[in-house]
Design an enzyme around this catalytic site. Structure first.
Site, PDB file in Angstrom:
ATOM      1  N   CYS A 121       0.828  -1.205   0.000  1.00  0.00           N
ATOM      2  CA  CYS A 121       0.000   0.000   0.000  1.00  0.00           C
ATOM      3  C   CYS A 121       0.863   1.257   0.000  1.00  0.00           C
ATOM      4  O   CYS A 121       1.511   1.538  -0.998  1.00  0.00           O
ATOM      5  CB  CYS A 121      -1.008  -0.054   1.145  1.00  0.00           C
ATOM      6  SG  CYS A 121      -2.404   1.026   0.803  1.00  0.00           S
ATOM      7  N   HIS A 152      -3.689  -5.491   1.149  1.00  0.00           N
ATOM      8  CA  HIS A 152      -2.973  -5.748   2.406  1.00  0.00           C
ATOM      9  C   HIS A 152      -2.979  -7.229   2.796  1.00  0.00           C
ATOM     10  O   HIS A 152      -3.810  -7.629   3.630  1.00  0.00           O
ATOM     11  CB  HIS A 152      -3.642  -4.963   3.538  1.00  0.00           C
ATOM     12  CG  HIS A 152      -3.414  -3.487   3.474  1.00  0.00           C
ATOM     13  ND1 HIS A 152      -2.376  -2.850   4.106  1.00  0.00           N
ATOM     14  CD2 HIS A 152      -4.107  -2.518   2.834  1.00  0.00           C
ATOM     15  CE1 HIS A 152      -2.434  -1.547   3.882  1.00  0.00           C
ATOM     16  NE2 HIS A 152      -3.485  -1.325   3.106  1.00  0.00           N
ATOM     17  N   GLU A 182      -1.011  -8.614   4.797  1.00  0.00           N
ATOM     18  CA  GLU A 182      -0.669  -8.681   6.224  1.00  0.00           C
ATOM     19  C   GLU A 182      -1.900  -8.456   7.102  1.00  0.00           C
ATOM     20  O   GLU A 182      -1.819  -8.617   8.327  1.00  0.00           O
ATOM     21  CB  GLU A 182       0.460  -7.669   6.540  1.00  0.00           C
ATOM     22  CG  GLU A 182       0.051  -6.236   6.805  1.00  0.00           C
ATOM     23  CD  GLU A 182      -0.433  -5.464   5.581  1.00  0.00           C
ATOM     24  OE1 GLU A 182      -0.701  -6.073   4.527  1.00  0.00           O
ATOM     25  OE2 GLU A 182      -0.567  -4.225   5.687  1.00  0.00           O
TER      26      GLU A 182
HETATM   27  N1  LIG Z   1      -3.400   1.979   3.675  1.00  0.00           N
HETATM   28  C1  LIG Z   1      -2.489   2.705   3.084  1.00  0.00           C
HETATM   29  O1  LIG Z   1      -1.313   2.400   3.128  1.00  0.00           O
HETATM   30  C2  LIG Z   1      -2.966   3.963   2.401  1.00  0.00           C
HETATM   31  C3  LIG Z   1      -1.941   4.538   1.494  1.00  0.00           C
HETATM   32  C4  LIG Z   1      -2.178   5.988   1.167  1.00  0.00           C
HETATM   33  N2  LIG Z   1      -2.173   6.786   2.347  1.00  0.00           N
HETATM   34  C5  LIG Z   1      -3.459   6.143   0.382  1.00  0.00           C
HETATM   35  O2  LIG Z   1      -4.448   6.576   0.919  1.00  0.00           O
HETATM   36  O3  LIG Z   1      -3.513   5.850  -0.784  1.00  0.00           O
END
Ligand SMILES: NC(=O)CC[C@H](N)C(=O)O
Length: 286
Positions: A101, A228, A230
């Site tokens: 992410c 994600h 994880e």
């Molecule tokens: N969950 C995250 O890592 C979000 C990544 C980033 N802040 C976004 O909104 O795209």
């Protein structure tokens, strides 16, 4: 097998990341980015470098941009040395880098993904979701059979959550797009309910080019993805876990995301055992 997990400045998924490695049988150490930038911790003492998700530097200037610039420009030693110089050496030594992410956004903004040129300059970008909204939902992914990366070995499909505002991959150069496809670097794509690749919202939550949810570099050592894994370490993390267990009571209690971590831990452990065996054989012969 030692995993270094970066944190600080708004990164917020480091504990899940560490849990994933521990469940996969590795040692996980969470380190503040400043400890690395100030030379208190060396990435070279680890086997895999991890960039977790979150909101580093408040997503100012675009998600991942400020952190990527710190790695590229912040001097960590004499002669204008930067952490990116260390990361290049780390990869050249055959080691692994994983970004999830916000971590994936960092690797893309830095140019470590897809890095077709080998010069670590940005070739594609990640920007605001086509919906114009933050997307927080579960998606289904398919692994590209062409991918060579050990992270995804033996995985066909998996369900995982996404939670991001800037997950839309944009590839402005058709030649780059063609090379990414030909090399199988778009290693994960979004699927619809029938299990087909799709650009249709909400199955593809962000409008990414190539329906791409994740990329590797040509070596397969650097891997990044928007969803994600994880956050799916236990079967009970799945929103539909009760029905899934009713349908398949003997299914494992592990979450589908854990396999990615088990894969890389097994790969590194196996390569190391093979290297030690080769060294021992050389020592006996000479
Ligand atoms: N969950 C995250 O890592 C979000 C990544 C980033 N802040 C976004 O909104 O795209």
């Amino acid at each position: 097998m030692q995993a270094l997990i970066l944190t600080g400045f708004g990164i917020n998924c480091e504990e899940e990341f560490a849990a994933a490695y521990r469940l996969a049988g590795a040692q996980a150490t969470i380190v503040h980015l400043n400890q690395v930038l100030h030379g208190q911790v060396s990435i070279h003492d680890f086997d895999i470098l991890n960039f977790p998700g979150g909101f580093s530097f408040g997503d100012d200037l675009g998600s991942g941009v400020v952190l990527a610039n710190k790695l590229r420009y912040r001097q960590t030693g004499a002669g204008g040395r930067t952490l990116l110089d260390d990361i290049k050496e780390f990869i050249a030594a055959g080691k692994f880098v994983l970004g999830i992410c916000n971590g994936f956004q960092v690797l893309v903004k830095l140019g470590l993904l897809p890095n077709l040129s080998g010069h670590v300059t940005p070739e594609v970008t990640l920007t605001h979701n086509a919906s114009g909204r933050y997307e927080d939902r579960w998606v289904t992914l398919r692994v590209n059979p062409l991918t060579q990366t050990p992270f995804l070995k033996g995985i066909d499909t998996l369900e995982v959550p996404v939670r991001h505002g800037e997950g839309r991959l944009v590839i402005s150069d058709p030649a780059i797009q063609q090379r990414i496809e030909a090399a199988g670097l778009n290693c994960l794509s979004y699927l619809d309910a029938a299990g087909d690749g799709t650009g249709v919202y909400p199955f593809n939550p962000n409008g990414a080019a190539l329906n791409c949810a994740g990329l590797t570099d040509p070596t397969g050592q650097v891997f990044g993805l928007m969803p994600h894994p994880e956050a799916f370490l236990s079967a009970y993390n799945h929103p539909d876990w009760a029905r899934r267990r009713r349908l398949n009571p003997s299914a494992s209690e592990e979450g589908e995301g854990l396999q990615i971590f088990k894969n890389i831990v097994a790969h590194i452990t196996h390569s190391r055992t093979a290297a030690t065996a080769a060294e021992n054989e050389f020592a006996t012969q000479s």
